[in-house]
Motif scaffolding. Structure first.
Motif, mmCIF file in Angstrom:
data_model
loop_
_atom_site.group_PDB
_atom_site.id
_atom_site.type_symbol
_atom_site.label_atom_id
_atom_site.label_comp_id
_atom_site.label_asym_id
_atom_site.label_seq_id
_atom_site.Cartn_x
_atom_site.Cartn_y
_atom_site.Cartn_z
ATOM 1 N N THR A 11 33.825 1.175 -34.181
ATOM 2 C CA THR A 11 33.895 -0.058 -34.971
ATOM 3 C C THR A 11 34.288 0.213 -36.421
ATOM 4 N N LEU A 12 34.144 1.472 -36.876
ATOM 5 C CA LEU A 12 34.509 1.809 -38.251
ATOM 6 C C LEU A 12 35.917 2.393 -38.365
ATOM 7 N N GLN A 13 36.545 2.691 -37.234
ATOM 8 C CA GLN A 13 37.885 3.268 -37.277
ATOM 9 C C GLN A 13 38.909 2.326 -37.918
ATOM 10 N N PRO A 14 38.929 1.025 -37.614
ATOM 11 C CA PRO A 14 39.884 0.125 -38.291
ATOM 12 C C PRO A 14 39.675 0.104 -39.806
ATOM 13 N N LEU A 15 38.395 0.121 -40.242
ATOM 14 C CA LEU A 15 38.113 0.145 -41.680
ATOM 15 C C LEU A 15 38.636 1.426 -42.312
ATOM 16 N N LEU A 16 38.478 2.537 -41.601
ATOM 17 C CA LEU A 16 38.958 3.813 -42.135
ATOM 18 C C LEU A 16 40.482 3.815 -42.245
ATOM 19 N N ARG A 17 41.164 3.318 -41.208
ATOM 20 C CA ARG A 17 42.634 3.295 -41.247
ATOM 21 C C ARG A 17 43.142 2.354 -42.346
ATOM 22 N N GLU A 52 56.238 -8.075 -54.831
ATOM 23 C CA GLU A 52 56.126 -7.774 -53.399
ATOM 24 C C GLU A 52 55.058 -6.702 -53.154
ATOM 25 N N ARG A 53 55.107 -5.679 -54.034
ATOM 26 C CA ARG A 53 54.101 -4.622 -53.874
ATOM 27 C C ARG A 53 52.683 -5.168 -54.111
ATOM 28 N N GLN A 54 52.510 -6.025 -55.115
ATOM 29 C CA GLN A 54 51.212 -6.630 -55.368
ATOM 30 C C GLN A 54 50.763 -7.506 -54.188
ATOM 31 N N LYS A 55 51.729 -8.199 -53.592
ATOM 32 C CA LYS A 55 51.403 -9.037 -52.434
ATOM 33 C C LYS A 55 50.902 -8.194 -51.265
ATOM 34 N N VAL A 56 51.654 -7.090 -51.008
ATOM 35 C CA VAL A 56 51.249 -6.203 -49.903
ATOM 36 C C VAL A 56 49.888 -5.585 -50.187
ATOM 37 N N LEU A 57 49.712 -5.147 -51.461
ATOM 38 C CA LEU A 57 48.433 -4.529 -51.833
ATOM 39 C C LEU A 57 47.287 -5.531 -51.736
ATOM 40 N N SER A 58 47.537 -6.766 -52.129
ATOM 41 C CA SER A 58 46.506 -7.806 -52.031
ATOM 42 C C SER A 58 46.143 -8.063 -50.567
ATOM 43 N N ALA A 59 47.180 -8.028 -49.706
ATOM 44 C CA ALA A 59 46.901 -8.232 -48.278
ATOM 45 C C ALA A 59 46.038 -7.104 -47.733
ATOM 46 N N TYR A 60 46.380 -5.872 -48.150
ATOM 47 C CA TYR A 60 45.565 -4.737 -47.716
ATOM 48 C C TYR A 60 44.125 -4.850 -48.241
ATOM 49 N N LEU A 61 44.017 -5.240 -49.509
ATOM 50 C CA LEU A 61 42.678 -5.371 -50.105
ATOM 51 C C LEU A 61 41.866 -6.469 -49.415
ATOM 52 N N GLY A 66 37.470 -7.762 -45.723
ATOM 53 C CA GLY A 66 36.977 -8.361 -44.484
ATOM 54 C C GLY A 66 36.356 -7.317 -43.558
ATOM 55 N N LEU A 67 37.096 -6.204 -43.418
ATOM 56 C CA LEU A 67 36.551 -5.146 -42.556
ATOM 57 C C LEU A 67 35.287 -4.539 -43.152
ATOM 58 N N SER A 68 35.255 -4.419 -44.463
ATOM 59 C CA SER A 68 34.064 -3.876 -45.104
ATOM 60 C C SER A 68 32.875 -4.816 -44.912
ATOM 61 N N ARG A 69 33.125 -6.132 -45.056
ATOM 62 C CA ARG A 69 32.055 -7.109 -44.838
ATOM 63 C C ARG A 69 31.561 -7.052 -43.389
ATOM 64 N N ARG A 70 32.524 -6.942 -42.471
ATOM 65 C CA ARG A 70 32.141 -6.851 -41.057
ATOM 66 C C ARG A 70 31.339 -5.576 -40.793
ATOM 67 N N ALA A 71 31.764 -4.474 -41.407
ATOM 68 C CA ALA A 71 31.039 -3.216 -41.234
ATOM 69 C C ALA A 71 29.640 -3.306 -41.825
ATOM 70 N N ALA A 72 29.523 -4.024 -42.974
ATOM 71 C CA ALA A 72 28.201 -4.176 -43.592
ATOM 72 C C ALA A 72 27.279 -4.982 -42.683
ATOM 73 N N PHE A 73 27.830 -6.076 -42.112
ATOM 74 C CA PHE A 73 27.026 -6.868 -41.175
ATOM 75 C C PHE A 73 26.647 -6.040 -39.950
ATOM 76 N N GLY A 74 27.630 -5.252 -39.475
ATOM 77 C CA GLY A 74 27.342 -4.397 -38.330
ATOM 78 C C GLY A 74 26.280 -3.361 -38.641
ATOM 79 N N ALA A 75 26.367 -2.787 -39.847
ATOM 80 C CA ALA A 75 25.359 -1.806 -40.251
ATOM 81 C C ALA A 75 23.982 -2.455 -40.364
ATOM 82 N N ARG A 76 23.962 -3.693 -40.889
ATOM 83 C CA ARG A 76 22.685 -4.395 -40.984
ATOM 84 C C ARG A 76 22.104 -4.663 -39.598
ATOM 85 N N THR A 77 22.988 -5.087 -38.682
ATOM 86 C CA THR A 77 22.521 -5.327 -37.308
ATOM 87 C C THR A 77 22.047 -4.038 -36.661
ATOM 88 N N THR A 78 22.848 -2.977 -36.887
ATOM 89 C CA THR A 78 22.455 -1.676 -36.322
ATOM 90 C C THR A 78 21.126 -1.203 -36.899
#
Length: 214
Positions: A11-17, A52-61, A66-78
């Protein structure tokens, strides 16, 4: 050991990538900015590239948040699940300790029973070999199964003997009564004989006088 090797949770692999991709995009943007110190204010293409670079970077951020929030919720559940699992393990350990304590207690009770000087072992029972001669069909029974039967047999025999004793007591009482009655009759006969003898004394004395005169 690298961080990538430490993180094995799927579940943390997508966040890492995504984190790697965001970092790479940030480094790329910074490197591009270093190469464009003067063009940003005068070149429309540079401004478009930066946007364009700022747009791409904002999308990544955004994806990274989102993935970090999901991981935090997952960690809390775990964490909650881990706490519940730890409580369950503690409960099971306490239950196991209680079972060990109860087992030791029962083993002690069994040992005390094995070494207890039971009263039935001192009963004057019929010897086993003599008992089995009377009941050969019980020869295959264990000692635990045989002992109650031997005790029951002894009980029945003693009840029979007690019944015979009571009957003999009745016979004895009847004989004593009969003996007492006959003694009373003999006593009365003795009294009558003594009275008869006493009544004959005058006649005996007169007869003795007559015989003396002759």
């Amino acid at each position: 050991m690298a961080v990538d090797d430490l993180i094995t949770d799927p579940t943390l692999q997508p966040l890492l990538r995504t984190s790697h991709a965001t970092l790479a995009q940030t480094v790329s943007a910074l490197a591009w900015l270093q190469d464009q110190p003067d063009n940003l204010q005068h070149s429309p293409d540079a401004k478009a590239e930066l946007a364009e670079r700022q747009k791409v970077l904002s999308a990544y951020l955004a994806k990274l948040r989102g993935l970090s929030r999901r991981a935090a919720f997952g960690a809390r559940t775990t964490k909650q699940e881990t706490a519940e699992a730890r409580q369950e393990v503690d409960r099971l350990l306490l239950q196991l300790q209680n079972l060990y304590y109860e087992q030791r207690h029962l083993m002690g009770e069994i040992g005390a029973c094995d070494g207890y000087d039971h009263a039935y072992t001192h009963l004057p029972l019929l010897p086993v070999d003599e008992y089995l001669e009377l009941f050969p069909d019980q020869s295959d029974l264990s000692e635990q199964e045989l002992m109650p039967l031997r005790i029951e047999h002894e009980k029945q025999e003693r009840e029979k003997m007690e019944q015979q004793r009571l009957e003999l007591v009745k016979v004895k009482d009847a004989l004593v009564k009969e003996n007492t009655r006959k003694k009373d009759e003999l006593k009365k006969m003795d009294e009558k004989l003594e009275a008869m003898i006493d009544g004959l004394d005058p006649h005996r004395e007169a007869l003795e006088k007559d015989l003396s005169a002759v």
